[in-house]
Scaffold this motif. Structure first.
Motif, PDB file in Angstrom:
ATOM      1  N   LEU A 141       0.831  -1.207   0.000  1.00  0.00           N
ATOM      2  CA  LEU A 141       0.000   0.000   0.000  1.00  0.00           C
ATOM      3  C   LEU A 141       0.868   1.260   0.000  1.00  0.00           C
ATOM      4  N   GLN A 142       1.947   1.218   0.778  1.00  0.00           N
ATOM      5  CA  GLN A 142       2.841   2.376   0.864  1.00  0.00           C
ATOM      6  C   GLN A 142       3.566   2.621  -0.469  1.00  0.00           C
ATOM      7  N   ILE A 143       4.004   1.543  -1.121  1.00  0.00           N
ATOM      8  CA  ILE A 143       4.647   1.672  -2.432  1.00  0.00           C
ATOM      9  C   ILE A 143       3.668   2.276  -3.437  1.00  0.00           C
ATOM     10  N   LYS A 144       2.439   1.785  -3.441  1.00  0.00           N
ATOM     11  CA  LYS A 144       1.407   2.314  -4.341  1.00  0.00           C
ATOM     12  C   LYS A 144       1.147   3.781  -4.033  1.00  0.00           C
ATOM     13  N   ASN A 145       1.167   4.128  -2.755  1.00  0.00           N
ATOM     14  CA  ASN A 145       0.948   5.511  -2.326  1.00  0.00           C
ATOM     15  C   ASN A 145       2.031   6.433  -2.888  1.00  0.00           C
ATOM     16  N   LEU A 146       3.275   5.972  -2.864  1.00  0.00           N
ATOM     17  CA  LEU A 146       4.374   6.778  -3.397  1.00  0.00           C
ATOM     18  C   LEU A 146       4.253   6.930  -4.910  1.00  0.00           C
ATOM     19  N   LYS A 147       3.837   5.855  -5.581  1.00  0.00           N
ATOM     20  CA  LYS A 147       3.625   5.941  -7.032  1.00  0.00           C
ATOM     21  C   LYS A 147       2.570   6.988  -7.369  1.00  0.00           C
ATOM     22  N   ASN A 148       1.537   7.045  -6.564  1.00  0.00           N
ATOM     23  CA  ASN A 148       0.455   7.994  -6.812  1.00  0.00           C
ATOM     24  C   ASN A 148       0.876   9.445  -6.550  1.00  0.00           C
ATOM     25  N   GLN A 149       1.955   9.609  -5.782  1.00  0.00           N
ATOM     26  CA  GLN A 149       2.442  10.957  -5.465  1.00  0.00           C
ATOM     27  C   GLN A 149       3.510  11.440  -6.440  1.00  0.00           C
ATOM     28  N   LYS A 150       3.769  10.647  -7.453  1.00  0.00           N
ATOM     29  CA  LYS A 150       4.933  10.843  -8.326  1.00  0.00           C
ATOM     30  C   LYS A 150       5.092  12.273  -8.841  1.00  0.00           C
ATOM     31  N   TYR A 151       3.988  12.966  -9.095  1.00  0.00           N
ATOM     32  CA  TYR A 151       4.086  14.293  -9.716  1.00  0.00           C
ATOM     33  C   TYR A 151       3.792  15.424  -8.728  1.00  0.00           C
ATOM     34  N   THR A 152       3.744  15.121  -7.459  1.00  0.00           N
ATOM     35  CA  THR A 152       3.516  16.172  -6.463  1.00  0.00           C
ATOM     36  C   THR A 152       4.822  16.913  -6.177  1.00  0.00           C
ATOM     37  N   HIS A 153       4.691  18.134  -5.665  1.00  0.00           N
ATOM     38  CA  HIS A 153       5.872  18.948  -5.359  1.00  0.00           C
ATOM     39  C   HIS A 153       6.753  18.263  -4.314  1.00  0.00           C
ATOM     40  N   ARG A 154       6.135  17.773  -3.276  1.00  0.00           N
ATOM     41  CA  ARG A 154       6.950  17.230  -2.185  1.00  0.00           C
ATOM     42  C   ARG A 154       7.655  15.930  -2.586  1.00  0.00           C
ATOM     43  N   PHE A 155       7.021  15.115  -3.442  1.00  0.00           N
ATOM     44  CA  PHE A 155       7.716  13.917  -3.915  1.00  0.00           C
ATOM     45  C   PHE A 155       8.907  14.299  -4.791  1.00  0.00           C
ATOM     46  N   GLN A 156       8.733  15.296  -5.638  1.00  0.00           N
ATOM     47  CA  GLN A 156       9.837  15.743  -6.491  1.00  0.00           C
ATOM     48  C   GLN A 156      10.983  16.316  -5.663  1.00  0.00           C
ATOM     49  N   ASN A 157      10.643  17.015  -4.576  1.00  0.00           N
ATOM     50  CA  ASN A 157      11.685  17.533  -3.683  1.00  0.00           C
ATOM     51  C   ASN A 157      12.462  16.399  -3.033  1.00  0.00           C
ATOM     52  N   LEU A 158      11.756  15.360  -2.620  1.00  0.00           N
ATOM     53  CA  LEU A 158      12.416  14.203  -2.014  1.00  0.00           C
ATOM     54  C   LEU A 158      13.283  13.485  -3.043  1.00  0.00           C
ATOM     55  N   ARG A 159      12.773  13.337  -4.251  1.00  0.00           N
ATOM     56  CA  ARG A 159      13.524  12.673  -5.323  1.00  0.00           C
ATOM     57  C   ARG A 159      14.820  13.422  -5.616  1.00  0.00           C
ATOM     58  N   LYS A 160      14.746  14.767  -5.649  1.00  0.00           N
ATOM     59  CA  LYS A 160      15.938  15.582  -5.908  1.00  0.00           C
ATOM     60  C   LYS A 160      16.951  15.459  -4.761  1.00  0.00           C
ATOM     61  N   PHE A 161      16.436  15.379  -3.537  1.00  0.00           N
ATOM     62  CA  PHE A 161      17.320  15.214  -2.374  1.00  0.00           C
ATOM     63  C   PHE A 161      18.157  13.947  -2.528  1.00  0.00           C
ATOM     64  N   TYR A 162      17.528  12.840  -2.868  1.00  0.00           N
ATOM     65  CA  TYR A 162      18.259  11.582  -3.002  1.00  0.00           C
ATOM     66  C   TYR A 162      19.122  11.541  -4.263  1.00  0.00           C
ATOM     67  N   LYS A 163      18.678  12.215  -5.315  1.00  0.00           N
ATOM     68  CA  LYS A 163      19.446  12.234  -6.555  1.00  0.00           C
ATOM     69  C   LYS A 163      20.819  12.855  -6.342  1.00  0.00           C
ATOM     70  N   ALA A 164      20.911  13.795  -5.388  1.00  0.00           N
ATOM     71  CA  ALA A 164      22.200  14.427  -5.073  1.00  0.00           C
ATOM     72  C   ALA A 164      23.219  13.414  -4.548  1.00  0.00           C
ATOM     73  N   TYR A 165      22.728  12.268  -4.068  1.00  0.00           N
ATOM     74  CA  TYR A 165      23.609  11.203  -3.570  1.00  0.00           C
ATOM     75  C   TYR A 165      23.580   9.973  -4.488  1.00  0.00           C
ATOM     76  N   ASN A 166      23.209  10.229  -5.755  1.00  0.00           N
ATOM     77  CA  ASN A 166      23.147   9.171  -6.780  1.00  0.00           C
ATOM     78  C   ASN A 166      22.190   8.041  -6.395  1.00  0.00           C
ATOM     79  N   ILE A 167      21.085   8.407  -5.759  1.00  0.00           N
ATOM     80  CA  ILE A 167      20.070   7.436  -5.354  1.00  0.00           C
ATOM     81  C   ILE A 167      18.780   7.752  -6.103  1.00  0.00           C
ATOM     82  N   SER A 168      18.238   6.767  -6.804  1.00  0.00           N
ATOM     83  CA  SER A 168      17.018   6.963  -7.576  1.00  0.00           C
ATOM     84  C   SER A 168      15.818   6.361  -6.845  1.00  0.00           C
TER      85      SER A 168
END
Length: 301
Positions: A141-168
């Motif tokens: 359920l949590q994985i599905k929840n994250l997929k559904n948030q894919k285009y939200t501002h806060r998910f993109q901010n989190l994605r960028k945070f991890y991308k700085a450490y080469n984590i996708s």
């Protein structure tokens, strides 16, 4: 009230990315001040554990629970230990993928993160937990929840945070089922490997994460480690020596013998024990021995 639309929060007064980074930096700093073998490796490992340990607080289940008094949000879906642990395993598996000597570090990280709000249990018990259908249902359920948030501002901010450490984050979500199977295999391998080093490293990493996490969660500044001279115990013993007591000379003999032994220590030996009758000064002897042992480790390692 925090801007919960654009940012995830770990606590009502703290952004999630700030908490993750603080814990990671503090974990690294704790190890940096210690005299341990493979220091750089453990500094990197503890940093990665730190930036992964609360990853699953990014679900709306947890965010709704954090900012609402409605009991409807206080359910299993708000839990963040297991999914964060699976994410941590994925991150550290990728980081150490080319090194055979570090094959158990991803699964140790999984255990540390999964249990960081509770007590450690044996590996077979953790294996049993992976088969509990309710836990798996919640994590899906949590994985599905994250997929559904894919285009939200806060998910993109989190994605960028991890991308700085080469984590996708997106790659992790896509590989979740595969990662889960790797975890089960590694838990089985670890449960069959009766190696004291694995246990020592697990306890070490667990204690570092707990220390760094609780300091940041409580908004407490990290304390600086003070140097304590091994000679402080000799000064203490001299200052409080009771020349009128017959037992003092026996205590002195034990104290001197134990302290003389430190020069002969083989640092490959990890466990020491001291057996003396009651009243012989074991507490003082052990403190003195420990300080001298630490100094020897610092000089030789």
């Amino acid at each position: 009230m925090p801007d919960s639309i654009n940012d995830y929060y770990s606590h009502t007064d703290k952004r999630l990315v700030d908490h993750l980074l603080n814990v990671a930096v503090n974990s690294r700093r704790i190890i940096e001040e210690l005299a341990v073998e493979n220091k750089e490796l453990f500094m990197d490992l503890s940093f990665l554990i730190g930036i992964c340990h609360d990853f699953a607080k990014s679900t709306t289940f947890f965010q709704d629970y954090l900012f609402s008094d409605d009991p409807v949000y206080n359910n299993d879906s708000k839990g963040h230990g297991r999914l964060s642990a699976i994410f941590g395993y994925y991150v550290i598996k990728n980081y150490f993928r080319k090194s055979e000597d570090t094959k158990f570090y991803p699964i140790l990280a999984y255990i540390v993160i999964n249990r960081h709000h509770g007590d450690l249990i044996d590996v077979k018990g953790i294996l049993g937990e992976t088969k509990i259908l309710n836990q798996e249902h919640v994590t899906l359920l949590q994985i599905k929840n994250l997929k559904n948030q894919k285009y939200t501002h806060r998910f993109q901010n989190l994605r960028k945070f991890y991308k700085a450490y080469n984590i996708s984050v997106n790659d992790f979500i896509g590989k979740y089922e595969l990662v889960k199977q790797y975890i089960i295999c590694d838990l089985k391998l670890l449960s069959g490997d009766m190696n004291l080093i694995n246990y020592e490293e697990l306890i070490f990493l667990y204690s570092v994460l707990l220390d760094a996490d609780k300091f940041d969660a409580s908004n407490t500044s990290m304390h600086l480690r003070k140097h304590v001279s091994p000679e402080i115990m000799s000064s203490y013993v001299s200052a409080y020596h009771d020349y009128s007591s017959n037992i003092s000379s026996i205590r002195d003999d034990a104290y001197n013998e134990i302290n003389a032994y430190t020069s002969k220590l083989d640092l490959k030996n990890k466990i020491y024990s001291l057996t003396l009758p009651t009243g012989m000064g074991k507490t003082i002897d052990i403190i003195s021995f420990s300080l001298k042992l630490r100094e020897k480790i610092e000089k030789e390692k």
